[in-house]
Motif scaffolding. Sequence first.
Motif, PDB file in Angstrom:
ATOM      1  N   ASP A  74      66.597  78.229  17.469  1.00 15.84           N
ATOM      2  CA  ASP A  74      65.683  77.875  16.367  1.00 15.84           C
ATOM      3  C   ASP A  74      66.146  78.536  15.062  1.00 15.84           C
ATOM      4  OD1 ASP A  74      64.090  76.476  18.143  1.00 15.84           O
ATOM      5  OD2 ASP A  74      62.451  77.937  18.186  1.00 15.84           O
ATOM      6  N   ASN A  75      66.530  79.791  15.183  1.00 22.33           N
ATOM      7  CA  ASN A  75      66.954  80.547  14.010  1.00 22.33           C
ATOM      8  C   ASN A  75      68.191  79.923  13.358  1.00 22.33           C
ATOM      9  OD1 ASN A  75      66.808  83.023  12.351  1.00 22.33           O
ATOM     10  ND2 ASN A  75      68.722  83.562  13.366  1.00 22.33           N
ATOM     11  N   LEU A  76      69.092  79.430  14.213  1.00 22.26           N
ATOM     12  CA  LEU A  76      70.302  78.796  13.684  1.00 22.26           C
ATOM     13  C   LEU A  76      70.007  77.427  13.079  1.00 22.26           C
ATOM     14  CD1 LEU A  76      72.608  79.916  16.562  1.00 22.26           C
ATOM     15  CD2 LEU A  76      73.086  80.334  14.143  1.00 22.26           C
TER      16      LEU A  76
ATOM     17  N   GLN B 215      69.402  91.897  11.154  1.00 24.07           N
ATOM     18  CA  GLN B 215      68.140  91.400  10.591  1.00 24.07           C
ATOM     19  C   GLN B 215      67.603  90.252  11.436  1.00 24.07           C
ATOM     20  OE1 GLN B 215      69.652  90.520   6.653  1.00 24.07           O
ATOM     21  NE2 GLN B 215      68.952  92.485   5.840  1.00 24.07           N
ATOM     22  N   ASP B 216      68.498  89.375  11.884  1.00 23.40           N
ATOM     23  CA  ASP B 216      68.067  88.278  12.757  1.00 23.40           C
ATOM     24  C   ASP B 216      67.527  88.833  14.075  1.00 23.40           C
ATOM     25  OD1 ASP B 216      68.781  85.871  11.245  1.00 23.40           O
ATOM     26  OD2 ASP B 216      70.848  86.524  11.503  1.00 23.40           O
ATOM     27  N   ARG B 217      68.270  89.769  14.652  1.00 23.91           N
ATOM     28  CA  ARG B 217      67.861  90.328  15.946  1.00 23.91           C
ATOM     29  C   ARG B 217      66.475  90.956  15.864  1.00 23.91           C
ATOM     30  NH1 ARG B 217      67.395  95.042  18.303  1.00 23.91           N
ATOM     31  NH2 ARG B 217      68.293  96.210  16.578  1.00 23.91           N
TER      32      ARG B 217
ATOM     33  N   MET C  36      66.686  77.818   5.998  1.00 24.43           N
ATOM     34  CA  MET C  36      65.835  78.350   4.925  1.00 24.43           C
ATOM     35  C   MET C  36      65.609  79.861   5.049  1.00 24.43           C
ATOM     36  SD  MET C  36      64.714  76.819   2.262  1.00 24.43           S
ATOM     37  CE  MET C  36      64.069  77.697   0.843  1.00 24.43           C
ATOM     38  N   HIS C  37      65.806  80.402   6.241  1.00 25.28           N
ATOM     39  CA  HIS C  37      65.512  81.832   6.379  1.00 25.28           C
ATOM     40  C   HIS C  37      66.547  82.702   5.652  1.00 25.28           C
ATOM     41  CE1 HIS C  37      68.449  82.161   9.793  1.00 25.28           C
ATOM     42  NE2 HIS C  37      68.496  83.414   9.403  1.00 25.28           N
ATOM     43  N   GLY C  38      67.719  82.094   5.369  1.00 23.04           N
ATOM     44  CA  GLY C  38      68.806  82.867   4.756  1.00 23.04           C
ATOM     45  C   GLY C  38      68.415  83.592   3.486  1.00 23.04           C
TER      46      GLY C  38
ATOM     47  N   LEU D 195      65.066  86.252   4.687  1.00 27.51           N
ATOM     48  CA  LEU D 195      65.370  87.358   5.606  1.00 27.51           C
ATOM     49  C   LEU D 195      66.613  88.137   5.165  1.00 27.51           C
ATOM     50  CD1 LEU D 195      64.748  88.849   8.281  1.00 27.51           C
ATOM     51  CD2 LEU D 195      66.138  87.150   9.454  1.00 27.51           C
ATOM     52  N   HIS D 196      67.596  87.408   4.661  1.00 30.62           N
ATOM     53  CA  HIS D 196      68.851  88.073   4.305  1.00 30.62           C
ATOM     54  C   HIS D 196      69.009  88.223   2.784  1.00 30.62           C
ATOM     55  CE1 HIS D 196      69.619  87.408   8.473  1.00 30.62           C
ATOM     56  NE2 HIS D 196      69.787  86.111   8.342  1.00 30.62           N
ATOM     57  N   ALA D 197      67.884  88.228   2.086  1.00 29.19           N
ATOM     58  CA  ALA D 197      67.933  88.215   0.619  1.00 29.19           C
ATOM     59  C   ALA D 197      68.734  89.371   0.023  1.00 29.19           C
ATOM     60  CB  ALA D 197      66.522  88.221   0.047  1.00 29.19           C
TER      61      ALA D 197
HETATM   62 FE   LIG Z   1      70.079  84.740   9.948  1.00 27.85          FE
END
Ligand SMILES: [Fe+2]
Length: 348
Positions: free
Chosen positions: A168-170, A296-298, A174-176, A179-181
């Motif tokens: 789902d994350n992959l 961050q994803d983990r 949009m999360h980029g 979450l990784h701002a």
């Molecule tokens: Fe990510």
Amino acid sequence: MTTIDKKALIEKRVNEGLRGQWYPVAKSVEIKTSRPYGTRLMGEKIVLWRDGAGKIRCIEDFCPHRGAPLSYGEVHEGNIGCRYHGVIVDGDGVVQRVPAMPECALEGRKAVKSYEVTESSDAVFVYVPSVDRPEAPELVMPKEMSDETWSGFLCTSVWESNYRYALDNLADPMHGCYLHAESFTLAYGSKQDLMKLDKTDNGFRIERVGQTGENFDWTEFEIYPGDMFCFLEIPYPQAAGPGGVFRIIGFVTPMDEGTTKVFFWRMREVEGLARESWRFLYRAKLEKTHWDVLEQDRVMLEGMPDDARRREMLYQHDLGVSRIRQILTRAAKQQIEAELKTESVAAE
Ligand SMILES: [Fe+2]
Ligand code: FES
């Protein structure tokens, strides 16, 4: 006749992971002739090692004598010897010798399951058979893997989360930018957008409508009979040195319902001298940045409850998430139906 809750079986299969698939389980360098490597795949304990010819073998991590983990043992002339009482099992799961007992009846018996294994692009893949596909189909790898102009690094990580959340994350570009701002490469681009989903020859592409080439803006999934992977690209600022964009290829392996092993190849199209400088730069600087992003994803996925999807409220951006779930559910349905059919034939 008992009524079978087919829907529950399908849901369970999706949650455990599809059968009839090749899954990467380790890096090639981790599997040695000198010592066995134990891991888990779809809830089963498995052990891998290299036999005398350097070929990787994989069987259940269970000694046929009393069930000790074979991975605690040693490799003996290409076979594996149990640490507990010395029973020797070969790569087909057949007991070769029971050294403690002359002419033991166990010798020559196929006692544990064995799995098909193959190596590709620095990773070891194991095939999990299904009722409708007991023999492994071809493992299809991304085209960059056999293209000399691409150079990359394989990185793996174990996440305490169901594999579905990793997929789902992959499927969620949009999360980029949220979450990784704060990251070096993912801080660019707008924070508002729409998503679109397009069919491709072998899967689909989920993409931000309002920007491409700014950030992590799209993901493509390729789905084959025996495996599935995705790739995405991260454009690099000039400071990141030579070469084209940075491509990430991902495979996701269900270890059990609450654990996932992710395999990411970080690839770049670079040749000649630039190739060496990129490899150096990657090791010296970029690798650390990428680990930080992956962390961050983990942390995010591990923080989500296992049943989050029962309460979630999806919106337009979750097109990719919905699509991936639909693909898994369809495949699981096919497998469950084939299994029920075999069972009912057997019961007749
Ligand atoms: Fe990510
Ligand atoms: S449990 Fe393995 S030899 Fe006894």
